[in-house]
Design an enzyme around this catalytic site. Structure first.
Site, PDB file in Angstrom:
ATOM      1  N   VAL A  31      86.475  73.596  81.969  1.00 36.28           N
ATOM      2  CA  VAL A  31      85.488  72.586  81.570  1.00 36.28           C
ATOM      3  C   VAL A  31      84.246  73.300  81.032  1.00 36.28           C
ATOM      4  CG1 VAL A  31      84.121  70.603  82.305  1.00 36.28           C
ATOM      5  CG2 VAL A  31      86.337  71.062  83.384  1.00 36.28           C
ATOM      6  N   GLY A  46      84.062  75.953  79.471  1.00 39.91           N
ATOM      7  CA  GLY A  46      84.174  77.402  79.573  1.00 39.91           C
ATOM      8  C   GLY A  46      83.707  77.915  80.917  1.00 39.91           C
ATOM      9  N   ASP A  94      81.224  78.953  82.780  1.00 38.37           N
ATOM     10  CA  ASP A  94      79.751  78.966  82.762  1.00 38.37           C
ATOM     11  C   ASP A  94      79.143  78.412  84.038  1.00 38.37           C
ATOM     12  OD1 ASP A  94      80.349  76.297  82.517  1.00 38.37           O
ATOM     13  OD2 ASP A  94      78.942  75.911  80.873  1.00 38.37           O
ATOM     14  N   HIS A 150      99.593  79.430  93.371  1.00 39.80           N
ATOM     15  CA  HIS A 150     100.102  78.546  94.410  1.00 39.80           C
ATOM     16  C   HIS A 150     101.016  79.281  95.389  1.00 39.80           C
ATOM     17  CE1 HIS A 150      99.397  74.515  92.088  1.00 39.80           C
ATOM     18  NE2 HIS A 150      98.276  75.116  92.475  1.00 39.80           N
ATOM     19  N   ARG A 166      90.768  78.896  92.808  1.00 41.73           N
ATOM     20  CA  ARG A 166      90.857  77.572  92.213  1.00 41.73           C
ATOM     21  C   ARG A 166      89.515  77.121  91.646  1.00 41.73           C
ATOM     22  NH1 ARG A 166      90.174  72.006  94.363  1.00 41.73           N
ATOM     23  NH2 ARG A 166      91.292  70.657  92.920  1.00 41.73           N
ATOM     24  N   ASN A 188      88.381  67.042  91.380  1.00 42.73           N
ATOM     25  CA  ASN A 188      87.514  67.848  92.241  1.00 42.73           C
ATOM     26  C   ASN A 188      87.017  67.118  93.487  1.00 42.73           C
ATOM     27  OD1 ASN A 188      87.602  69.990  90.367  1.00 42.73           O
ATOM     28  ND2 ASN A 188      85.857  69.180  89.228  1.00 42.73           N
ATOM     29  N   GLU A 198      80.345  67.713  87.919  1.00 43.91           N
ATOM     30  CA  GLU A 198      81.798  67.761  87.839  1.00 43.91           C
ATOM     31  C   GLU A 198      82.447  67.682  89.221  1.00 43.91           C
ATOM     32  OE1 GLU A 198      82.662  71.356  85.691  1.00 43.91           O
ATOM     33  OE2 GLU A 198      81.268  70.812  84.089  1.00 43.91           O
ATOM     34  N   HIS A 243      88.871  75.803  87.889  1.00 50.16           N
ATOM     35  CA  HIS A 243      88.313  74.486  87.566  1.00 50.16           C
ATOM     36  C   HIS A 243      86.998  74.589  86.809  1.00 50.16           C
ATOM     37  CE1 HIS A 243      90.702  71.322  89.943  1.00 50.16           C
ATOM     38  NE2 HIS A 243      91.472  72.374  89.720  1.00 50.16           N
ATOM     39  N   ASP A 244      86.322  75.703  86.956  1.00 46.96           N
ATOM     40  CA  ASP A 244      85.120  75.914  86.156  1.00 46.96           C
ATOM     41  C   ASP A 244      85.481  76.223  84.712  1.00 46.96           C
ATOM     42  OD1 ASP A 244      82.336  76.411  85.546  1.00 46.96           O
ATOM     43  OD2 ASP A 244      82.805  78.540  85.609  1.00 46.96           O
TER      44      ASP A 244
END
Length: 358
Positions: free
Chosen positions: A73, A75, A77, A199, A65, A100, A94, A69-70
């Site tokens: 946003v 890309g 990075d 999931h 996950r 988050n 973030e 989530h990285d």
């Protein structure tokens, strides 16, 4: 865990119909990128993740996950790892974005990995590549597929809380909103269904479920797409008016294993989140046939999952001279130079809760 053998023809059918293997790949990324500079990087990451997961099996899902989530946003990075800083440049982390905050887990694990990698190969391996490797290794340790991870990402030097709030889909999203969020990242409908298969393991906080149980869409009634027996089970775990911090398994029978039971659950109205059940219960949706395929054929799910993970891992990557290789994952190098790195301790989320938004 069920596994249904498939013929070559059947697998070809999945590929032709859904097109999952025709993903774009960044030509500058290469699984052998660290062959000469840090040849044991995968083994180092695996050792840390394996040791952590023995004590906390949920961490495997949390690391997948975290990668997701990285990438959604700015890309892939490692922007999600950056802490709030005022100097030498202001960064709004973030980590405090709504999807988050008190939710993401694994920040300390990534730092453990980074410390071990830096000891072996100082200044070579990016935090972005560590996140990507940790996600693949988590899949394998969870019983899921493996793949050769394209490597060579560089770390970004900024973060965007605004884009985190904007780009990451909600557990309450309709199918149209889910599709839109994925399309904005260059991911198609099959990618959406395949990546949602993460999931199949992990946990969610009751706060993301209770509206389905007691007051769906402000109706005063439960979500009609929720199986009534499952509804009563969830109500027992997530009481109305409770704190919302109780944890619920995403998957009923094998909550710590990657398999295709997630899709079988959707077919009998036992998807935990609204965004899960939307994949099967949205009338006339093109996702229904994909769910059926994955529910009937675990090999097809695995093939599509790993293809979509590679595709997601290539979103907006920085290579060459773009970005940097951070010395410490929570700070850009200019900030790290101001700090005594030996005294830097990352702050793990105060809520050890894992809920994926995809």
């Amino acid at each position: 865990m069920r596994s249904i053998p498939v013929t070559v023809a059947a697998l070809c059918y999945v590929v032709v119909v859904f097109g999952v293997l025709s993903f774009s790949s960044n030509a500058e990324l290469d699984p052998s990128f660290y062959k000469n500079t840090c040849p044991n990087v995968s083994s180092i990451v695996r050792e840390v993740v394996r040791n952590v997961s023995k004590k906390d099996p949920r961490m495997l899902a949390s690391l997948i996950r975290l990668h997701f989530h990285d990438c959604f946003v700015l890309g892939c990075d490692a922007s999600i790892l950056l802490n709030n800083t005022d100097t030498p440049t202001k960064i709004e982390s973030e980590q405090q974005a709504a999807p988050n905050d008190n939710s993401i887990r694994g920040l300390d694990v990534v730092n453990q990995i980074k410390t071990a990698v830096e000891k072996a190969c100082p200044g070579v391996v990016s935090c972005a590549d560590i996140l990507t490797l940790a996600a693949e290794i988590s899949s394998v340790l969870g019983g899921g597929p493996d793949w050769k991870v394209p490597l060579g990402r560089r770390d970004g030097v900024t973060a965007s809380r605004t884009l985190a709030n904007q780009n990451l889909p909600s557990p309450f999203s309709s199918l149209d909103k889910l599709k839109s969020a994925f399309a904005a990242q260059g991911l198609n409908t099959t990618d959406l269904v395949a990546l949602s298969g993460a999931h199949t393991f992990g946990r969610a906080r009751c706060t993301f479920v209770t509206s389905r149980l007691y007051n769906f869409s402000n109706s005063g009634k439960p979500d009609p797409t929720l199986d009534t027996t499952y509804l009563q089970q969830l109500r027992g775990q997530c009481p109305n008016g409770g704190s919302g911090n109780n944890l619920v398994n995403f998957e009923l029978t094998s909550p710590d294993t990657i398999d295709n039971d997630y899709y079988s659950n959707l077919k009998v109205k036992k998807g935990l989140l609204q965004s899960d059940q939307e994949l099967f219960s949205t009338s006339g949706a093109d996702t229904i046939s994909i769910v059926n395929t994955f529910a009937n054929n675990q090999d097809a799910f695995f093939a599509n999952f790993k293809a979509s993970m590679i595709k997601m891992g290539n979103i907006g990557v920085k290579t060459g001279k773009d970005g940097e290789v951070r010395k410490q994952c929570n700070f850009i190098n200019k900030k790290s130079a101001e700090l005594d790195l030996a005294s830097v301790v990352s702050k793990e989320s105060s809520q050890e809760a894992m809920v994926s938004s995809f």
